[in-house]
Design a protein around this motif. Sequence first.
Motif, PDB file in Angstrom:
ATOM      1  N   THR A   1       0.829  -1.204   0.000  1.00 28.93           N
ATOM      2  CA  THR A   1       0.000   0.000   0.000  1.00 28.93           C
ATOM      3  C   THR A   1       0.867   1.260   0.000  1.00 28.93           C
ATOM      4  OG1 THR A   1      -0.109  -0.107   2.422  1.00 28.93           O
ATOM      5  CG2 THR A   1      -1.907  -1.146   1.175  1.00 28.93           C
ATOM      6  N   ASN A   2       2.172   1.075  -0.028  1.00 29.30           N
ATOM      7  CA  ASN A   2       3.127   2.186  -0.005  1.00 29.30           C
ATOM      8  C   ASN A   2       4.185   1.939  -1.063  1.00 29.30           C
ATOM      9  OD1 ASN A   2       3.923  -0.059   1.900  1.00 29.30           O
ATOM     10  ND2 ASN A   2       5.844   1.081   1.913  1.00 29.30           N
ATOM     11  N   TYR A   3       4.989   2.954  -1.315  1.00 29.84           N
ATOM     12  CA  TYR A   3       6.151   2.790  -2.184  1.00 29.84           C
ATOM     13  C   TYR A   3       7.100   1.766  -1.566  1.00 29.84           C
ATOM     14  CZ  TYR A   3      10.721   3.588  -4.203  1.00 29.84           C
ATOM     15  OH  TYR A   3      11.944   3.400  -4.789  1.00 29.84           O
ATOM     16  N   ILE A   4       7.717   0.916  -2.399  1.00 28.35           N
ATOM     17  CA  ILE A   4       8.762   0.018  -1.915  1.00 28.35           C
ATOM     18  C   ILE A   4       9.980   0.134  -2.823  1.00 28.35           C
ATOM     19  CG2 ILE A   4       7.180  -1.617  -0.817  1.00 28.35           C
ATOM     20  CD1 ILE A   4       7.652  -3.481  -3.249  1.00 28.35           C
ATOM     21  N   GLY A   5      11.163   0.013  -2.214  1.00 29.49           N
ATOM     22  CA  GLY A   5      12.382   0.060  -3.001  1.00 29.49           C
ATOM     23  C   GLY A   5      13.402   1.001  -2.410  1.00 29.49           C
ATOM     24  N   ASP A   6      14.306   1.480  -3.270  1.00 27.58           N
ATOM     25  CA  ASP A   6      15.397   2.329  -2.815  1.00 27.58           C
ATOM     26  C   ASP A   6      15.095   3.802  -3.063  1.00 27.58           C
ATOM     27  OD1 ASP A   6      15.734   2.664  -5.546  1.00 27.58           O
ATOM     28  OD2 ASP A   6      17.632   1.563  -5.647  1.00 27.58           O
ATOM     29  N   ILE A   7      16.054   4.637  -2.724  1.00 28.18           N
ATOM     30  CA  ILE A   7      15.883   6.078  -2.836  1.00 28.18           C
ATOM     31  C   ILE A   7      15.831   6.554  -4.287  1.00 28.18           C
ATOM     32  CG2 ILE A   7      18.338   6.644  -2.807  1.00 28.18           C
ATOM     33  CD1 ILE A   7      17.687   8.898  -0.832  1.00 28.18           C
ATOM     34  N   LEU A   8      16.282   5.704  -5.213  1.00 31.49           N
ATOM     35  CA  LEU A   8      16.337   6.067  -6.622  1.00 31.49           C
ATOM     36  C   LEU A   8      15.093   5.673  -7.411  1.00 31.49           C
ATOM     37  CD1 LEU A   8      20.026   4.964  -7.374  1.00 31.49           C
ATOM     38  CD2 LEU A   8      19.199   7.265  -6.866  1.00 31.49           C
ATOM     39  N   GLY A   9      14.187   4.934  -6.795  1.00 29.90           N
ATOM     40  CA  GLY A   9      13.035   4.441  -7.540  1.00 29.90           C
ATOM     41  C   GLY A   9      13.409   3.358  -8.532  1.00 29.90           C
ATOM     42  N   SER A  10      14.399   2.537  -8.197  1.00 27.25           N
ATOM     43  CA  SER A  10      14.933   1.558  -9.136  1.00 27.25           C
ATOM     44  C   SER A  10      13.933   0.483  -9.535  1.00 27.25           C
ATOM     45  CB  SER A  10      16.173   0.886  -8.536  1.00 27.25           C
ATOM     46  OG  SER A  10      17.196   1.822  -8.291  1.00 27.25           O
ATOM     47  N   LEU A  11      12.940   0.222  -8.679  1.00 24.35           N
ATOM     48  CA  LEU A  11      11.948  -0.814  -8.972  1.00 24.35           C
ATOM     49  C   LEU A  11      10.676  -0.233  -9.562  1.00 24.35           C
ATOM     50  CD1 LEU A  11      12.364  -3.048  -5.788  1.00 24.35           C
ATOM     51  CD2 LEU A  11      13.540  -3.209  -7.994  1.00 24.35           C
ATOM     52  N   GLY A  12      10.701   1.051  -9.863  1.00 22.76           N
ATOM     53  CA  GLY A  12       9.504   1.705 -10.383  1.00 22.76           C
ATOM     54  C   GLY A  12       8.736   2.394  -9.277  1.00 22.76           C
ATOM     55  N   GLY A  13       7.849   3.285  -9.670  1.00 22.83           N
ATOM     56  CA  GLY A  13       7.100   4.054  -8.689  1.00 22.83           C
ATOM     57  C   GLY A  13       7.875   5.286  -8.263  1.00 22.83           C
ATOM     58  N   GLU A  14       7.217   6.121  -7.503  1.00 26.86           N
ATOM     59  CA  GLU A  14       7.800   7.363  -7.035  1.00 26.86           C
ATOM     60  C   GLU A  14       8.043   7.267  -5.536  1.00 26.86           C
ATOM     61  OE1 GLU A  14       9.098  11.410  -7.523  1.00 26.86           O
ATOM     62  OE2 GLU A  14       8.638   9.832  -8.955  1.00 26.86           O
ATOM     63  N   PRO A  15       9.290   7.333  -5.071  1.00 22.34           N
ATOM     64  CA  PRO A  15       9.547   7.285  -3.634  1.00 22.34           C
ATOM     65  C   PRO A  15       8.780   8.360  -2.884  1.00 22.34           C
ATOM     66  CG  PRO A  15      11.603   7.097  -4.868  1.00 22.34           C
ATOM     67  CD  PRO A  15      10.533   7.445  -5.853  1.00 22.34           C
ATOM     68  N   ASP A  16       8.204   7.994  -1.727  1.00 19.22           N
ATOM     69  CA  ASP A  16       7.491   8.964  -0.894  1.00 19.22           C
ATOM     70  C   ASP A  16       8.438   9.588   0.117  1.00 19.22           C
ATOM     71  OD1 ASP A  16       7.878   6.661   0.532  1.00 19.22           O
ATOM     72  OD2 ASP A  16       5.785   6.397   1.122  1.00 19.22           O
ATOM     73  N   PHE A  17       9.714   9.550  -0.178  1.00 16.22           N
ATOM     74  CA  PHE A  17      10.769  10.164   0.625  1.00 16.22           C
ATOM     75  C   PHE A  17      11.891  10.465  -0.353  1.00 16.22           C
ATOM     76  CE2 PHE A  17      11.727   5.725   0.215  1.00 16.22           C
ATOM     77  CZ  PHE A  17      13.081   5.703  -0.062  1.00 16.22           C
ATOM     78  N   GLY A  18      12.957  11.047   0.128  1.00 13.28           N
ATOM     79  CA  GLY A  18      14.169  11.105  -0.659  1.00 13.28           C
ATOM     80  C   GLY A  18      14.373  12.380  -1.432  1.00 13.28           C
ATOM     81  N   TYR A  19      15.432  12.372  -2.227  1.00 13.53           N
ATOM     82  CA  TYR A  19      15.910  13.607  -2.825  1.00 13.53           C
ATOM     83  C   TYR A  19      14.924  14.202  -3.811  1.00 13.53           C
ATOM     84  CZ  TYR A  19      17.179  11.155  -7.162  1.00 13.53           C
ATOM     85  OH  TYR A  19      17.144  10.436  -8.328  1.00 13.53           O
ATOM     86  N   ARG A  20      14.109  13.392  -4.488  1.00 13.14           N
ATOM     87  CA  ARG A  20      13.155  13.954  -5.438  1.00 13.14           C
ATOM     88  C   ARG A  20      12.143  14.838  -4.729  1.00 13.14           C
ATOM     89  NH1 ARG A  20      11.799   8.573  -9.117  1.00 13.14           N
ATOM     90  NH2 ARG A  20      13.922   8.202  -9.848  1.00 13.14           N
ATOM     91  N   ILE A  21      11.590  14.335  -3.625  1.00 16.24           N
ATOM     92  CA  ILE A  21      10.625  15.102  -2.865  1.00 16.24           C
ATOM     93  C   ILE A  21      11.317  16.291  -2.199  1.00 16.24           C
ATOM     94  CG2 ILE A  21       9.162  15.079  -0.803  1.00 16.24           C
ATOM     95  CD1 ILE A  21       8.236  12.336  -1.590  1.00 16.24           C
ATOM     96  N   ALA A  22      12.506  16.068  -1.626  1.00 17.10           N
ATOM     97  CA  ALA A  22      13.206  17.151  -0.948  1.00 17.10           C
ATOM     98  C   ALA A  22      13.483  18.308  -1.899  1.00 17.10           C
ATOM     99  CB  ALA A  22      14.514  16.624  -0.363  1.00 17.10           C
TER     100      ALA A  22
END
Length: 295
Positions: free
Chosen positions: A268-289
């Motif tokens: 129900t949430n984003y899963i993966g690393d800070i780079l979005g390597s598995l697809g999707g948009e991280p709900d944390f990390g440098y993109r949001i910052a």
Amino acid sequence: MTGEGEINAALTVFSLLQSPSFDLRKTYFLTAGVAGISPTVGTLGSVTFARYAVQVGLQYEFDARERPRGSPTGYVPLGSLAYDQYPSAIYGTEVFEVNDALRKLAVGFARTAVLNDTDTARAYRAHYASTPAFAPGASPPSVVECDTATSDTFWTGALLADAFENTTRLFTNGTGAYCTTQQEDNAVLAALVRGAIMGKVDFSRVIVMRVGSNFDRPYNGQSAAANRFGDSGGFVPALRNVYVGGVKVVQGIVNGWDEIFSGGVVPTNYIGDILGSLGGEPDFGYRIAFRVQTL
């Protein structure tokens, strides 16, 4: 056993993924080990389940005696000029987020366990009762949802605890709730993300569990050295609770395989690393910052 430290853990897990002897595409991975724990969140023997694993050692480090003027810590995120600035140099392993829906199921299973405790651990944690903020540390062990910090350096003390609490909040944009310290989890998760990219594993089937074996900071009136080099009595109940908590999770997955777990637990949430390597948009990390900084 992965071996201790980030290099050992990463190489062990990635080597496993390369073995032709196993089909791991439907495998659930439960990382389980002891950890330092913050008395503001849990205690000796507490079983914790993380949503975020943060690599807090991936920063600039100044000796505390030479830290930047006005900074409460000698740690500054890479590519930044101050301790409270989001890192502008991203390596990709700073933060991992796992399946929160699966985590909550694991927490429910673990809460059916009778956790171990000892007289020595009870006596030691009682020292934390004099500080209201440390009330969880003075309480009996329980199952807690909170996040974990990875560093090869086995650190201790209130100042470093505060610094890495800040790092956890900063790297997750205020979402992460730091409580445990360990030396392997980001390395294990980095290997599993790479395995998922290769189609060898399902990263939505990862659970991160740690059990408090020592406190990350001293009680009121105790030195950091005494806290680190003394015997808290937490190691034995922690080892036992790695088993009694972990086996409940394993049993829950096995018993519910046909109904729930064979097909996977939908995140129900984003899963993966800070780079979005598995697809999707991280709900944390440098993109949001960076997006927030440019508004």
